[in-house]
Scaffold this active site. Structure first.
Site, PDB file in Angstrom:
ATOM      1  N   ARG A   5       0.826  -1.211   0.000  1.00  0.00           N
ATOM      2  CA  ARG A   5       0.000   0.000   0.000  1.00  0.00           C
ATOM      3  C   ARG A   5       0.858   1.258   0.000  1.00  0.00           C
ATOM      4  O   ARG A   5       0.375   2.341  -0.303  1.00  0.00           O
ATOM      5  CB  ARG A   5      -0.927   0.011   1.226  1.00  0.00           C
ATOM      6  CG  ARG A   5      -1.937  -1.107   1.224  1.00  0.00           C
ATOM      7  CD  ARG A   5      -2.613  -1.238   2.573  1.00  0.00           C
ATOM      8  NE  ARG A   5      -3.525  -0.148   2.845  1.00  0.00           N
ATOM      9  CZ  ARG A   5      -4.821  -0.151   2.541  1.00  0.00           C
ATOM     10  NH1 ARG A   5      -5.331  -1.189   1.948  1.00  0.00           N
ATOM     11  NH2 ARG A   5      -5.593   0.863   2.833  1.00  0.00           N
ATOM     12  N   HIS A  15       3.362  23.581 -30.041  1.00  0.00           N
ATOM     13  CA  HIS A  15       2.834  24.613 -29.138  1.00  0.00           C
ATOM     14  C   HIS A  15       3.576  24.636 -27.816  1.00  0.00           C
ATOM     15  O   HIS A  15       3.017  25.079 -26.809  1.00  0.00           O
ATOM     16  CB  HIS A  15       1.332  24.383 -28.934  1.00  0.00           C
ATOM     17  CG  HIS A  15       0.557  24.451 -30.205  1.00  0.00           C
ATOM     18  ND1 HIS A  15       0.379  25.621 -30.906  1.00  0.00           N
ATOM     19  CD2 HIS A  15      -0.026  23.473 -30.942  1.00  0.00           C
ATOM     20  CE1 HIS A  15      -0.314  25.369 -32.016  1.00  0.00           C
ATOM     21  NE2 HIS A  15      -0.566  24.072 -32.050  1.00  0.00           N
ATOM     22  N   GLU A  41       7.061   7.510 -12.361  1.00  0.00           N
ATOM     23  CA  GLU A  41       6.754   6.857 -11.078  1.00  0.00           C
ATOM     24  C   GLU A  41       7.887   5.957 -10.592  1.00  0.00           C
ATOM     25  O   GLU A  41       8.235   5.981  -9.424  1.00  0.00           O
ATOM     26  CB  GLU A  41       5.517   5.944 -11.232  1.00  0.00           C
ATOM     27  CG  GLU A  41       4.189   6.631 -11.083  1.00  0.00           C
ATOM     28  CD  GLU A  41       3.029   5.652 -11.266  1.00  0.00           C
ATOM     29  OE1 GLU A  41       2.123   5.685 -10.444  1.00  0.00           O
ATOM     30  OE2 GLU A  41       3.020   4.856 -12.230  1.00  0.00           O
TER      31      GLU A  41
END
Ligand code: G6P
Length: 609
Positions: A27, A505, A489
């Site tokens: 977790r 852009h 990550e």
């Protein structure tokens, strides 16, 4: 994020606590601790770093006892220090572990200080410990003391509490954070998720919002938020222990990437047997889906990117207006809601707090048609939704999501075809063609997995870089975003995903020989456009790393490296193109030696906002 495990039994509970904490490691956490009632005292061991280090300290301290609580902490209030690690103890008499955030902790801390309590940590949790202690002094009843304390606190919590003079009793409560009770033989357990208890029991009951439970060895008493005695249904978990083991693999992420053909075929299976019918989404689905005028998708992280892919499918195949929004933005925005839109929440864990709160907000805005696509049974988000589709990816342990993403994609594709059928947009032959593509998908994904040796060569190159750019167009633009997210990550390389048409852009200014540019270039209608965007990169000296379909006739040339993914699989192509970007991130992380399954600062289940 934080994980809780606790036990009251006839034998030493320390092995159960340690095993449970190891299973909760996935977790995400930065410190761990346990507290056990031993020889009439609360004895506690806490350590920053891994559970294994804490386990060593537990052994050295000779901790043993029949009542105990344990915790893995992911720092929110206060830094990663031993005094901030849980369990928190008040005056040697009350010990508490807590997940979530207490919002009014400052206010309550001041009141407790005025009563003479001395704080040893910077956490919001220590407020709970002292508050329970305070009420326990006056009431002499642990259950009552917990209830009185929770009335004073605002925020989200799952807690487990023990008292020094209650050797056979634990009190637990939840509001906004998951908590379940495990039923053993002459023992009761508590945990944040079922994986923590699998070596002790599979028989569990899930606490509901506002529940408070008292556990002794052979008795379980639950009261709902109004103080009424209640029973919650018993579930027998089907999560297999082997799905939680690494087996032949080095990392869970590697295992989970390679499990994708099976995860996909398990998820598709039901549709292959029964056809692409609304019953896939539950008995009410046909009535609900027939009436909808649009779709609102809500999710976070990788799940949000799955939603972005689905928007292309829903608008083109089903012709239904679709909006996709990051849950943490949606929940705090004044939304001009159309209650006739279907709200689809996507969440691997089913616990992500922002997604859950966004769903509650949507319901409050009048949305009645809600569907959760989730990988964890009985978790909070599906429980709050009217319709549920469970992906069958199996337990996903690696923090960076992989198989959950691709199984979410097929679930969304099936939803899209079902809605298209209800809207009369596709006929039987089209449906048969889609089913056929689904049937062949696991094979194409396996083919993509076989590209790993070639991807490893690229990974060597990426491991030396500090930045990378990922480009895609159309339905593959979210795959570029996902590729960039996976890389940042787990390798800590700065990466950006862009729609290739946006290059001029802004991001083109960053392109030079040091910026590798990954291009997702399937053989679809936008291929020629993508080729022009690649020219723009080459003209500025940028080096291109192209994932091109086997049938797209891409040639290698100086500064242009090409890996050929399987033949174009039509609309499901994003599923296949997700594989090489996962493998690139994983193998680059290996070369850089990062902690693949537990990347720094990140958590698997984000149960706080
Ligand atoms: C965390 C995980 C990500 C995941 C995201 C959403 O950030 O590290 O891998 O995509 O949460 O999680 P969910 O369980 O809601 O899909």
């Amino acid at each position: 994020m934080c994980g809780i495990v606790g036990a009251v039994a006839g034998a030493d509970v320390v092995p159960v606590l340690l095993d449970g904490l190891k299973r909760l490691e996935y977790r995400g956490y930065d410190s761990a601790g346990v507290a056990v009632l031993m020889q009439g005292e609360i004895r506690r061991v806490r350590k920053i770093g891994r559970v294994a280090e804490m386990e060593q300290a537990v052994k050295e301290a000779g901790l043993a006892g029949t009542l105990g609580i344990g915790h893995t902490r992911w720092a929110t209030h206060g830094g990663v220090t031993e005094p901030n690690a849980h369990p928190h103890v008040s005056n040697g008499q009350i010990a508490v572990v807590h997940n979530g955030i207490i919002e009014n902790h400052d206010e309550e801390r001041e009141k407790l200080k005025a009563l003479g309590y001395v704080f040893e940590s910077q956490t919001d949790t220590e407020v709970i410990a002292h508050l329970v202690h305070h009420h326990y002094q006056t009431s002499g009843n642990l259950f009552k003391a917990v209830r009185l304390s929770l009335i004073q606190l605002r925020g989200a919590y799952a807690i487990a509490v023990i008292a020094v003079d209650q050797p056979d009793r634990m009190v637990c409560a939840r509001m906004g954070c998951p908590l379940l009770i495990g039923l053993g033989e002459g023992a009761h357990y508590v945990a944040s998720d079922v994986s923590a208890l699998l070596s002790a029991t599979r028989r569990v009951v899930y606490l509901e919002e506002g529940d408070i439970a008292e556990l002794t060895r052979d008795h379980l008493h639950i009261e709902d938020q109004h103080g009424r005695h209640t029973r919650r249904p018993l579930h027998v978990s089907d999560v297999s222990l082997s799905s939680l083991e690494l087996g032949q693999f080095r990392h869970y992420m590697q295992k989970e990437i390679h499990e994708q053909p099976k995860a996909l075929s398990d998820t598709i299976d039901q549709a292959l047997e029964d056809g692409l019918t609304s019953t896939l989404f539950g008995p009410e689905a046909e009535t609900i889906l027939r009436d909808i005028e649009g779709v609102q998708i809500l999710a976070c992280g990788t799940s949000y990117y799955a939603g972005m892919v689905a928007r292309y499918w829903l608008e083109s195949i089903a012709g239904i207006p679709t909006n996709v929004e990051i849950a943490s933005e949606y929940r705090y925005r004044e939304v001009a809601a159309n209650p006739r839109h279907l709200v689809v929440t996507l969440s691997q864990s089913g616990e992500t707090l922002d997604t859950l709160e966004a769903l509650k907000y949507a319901i409050a805005l009048g949305h009645q048609a809600t569907l959760s696509i989730c990988n964890v049974r009985e978790s909070a988000i599906p429980r709050a939704s009217r319709m549920v589709f469970y992906t069958r990816a199996g337990a996903e342990i690696g923090v960076a999501s992989t198989k959950a993403f691709t199984t979410q994609l097929v679930a969304l594709f099936m939803l899209c075809v079902v809605i298209a059928k209800l809207r009369g947009r596709i006929d039987a032959s089209k449906e048969a063609a889609y089913l056929d593509t689904l049937r062949h998908l696991p094979g194409s994904v396996q083919h993509a997995l076989n590209l790993e040796p070639q991807i490893c060569v690229w990974a060597e190159h990426f491991a030396q870089k500090s930045h990378a750019l990922f480009l895609g167009r159309g339905v593959h633009y979210p795959i570029a975003l996902e590729g960039a997210l996976k890389l940042k990550e787990i390798t800590y390389i700065h990466a950006e995903g862009y729609p290739a048409g946006e290059l001029k852009h802004g991001p083109l200014a960053l392109v030079d020989a040091d910026m590798p540019v990954v291009v997702i270039a399937p053989n679809d209608a936008l291929l020629e456009k993508v080729k022009s965007n690649m020219q723009e990169v080459r003209a500025r000296g940028g080096e291109l790393f192209v994932f091109a379909d086997l049938d797209s006739h891409f040639g290698e040339q100086e500064g242009v490296h090409v890996i050929r993914t399987p033949r174009h699989v039509g609309l499901l192509s994003p599923v296949v193109h997700a594989i090489p970007v996962q493998l690139l991130a994983y193998n680059t992380a290996l070369k850089r030696g990062t902690d693949v399954d537990k990347p720094r600062n990140l958590a698997k289940s984000v149960t706080v906002e």
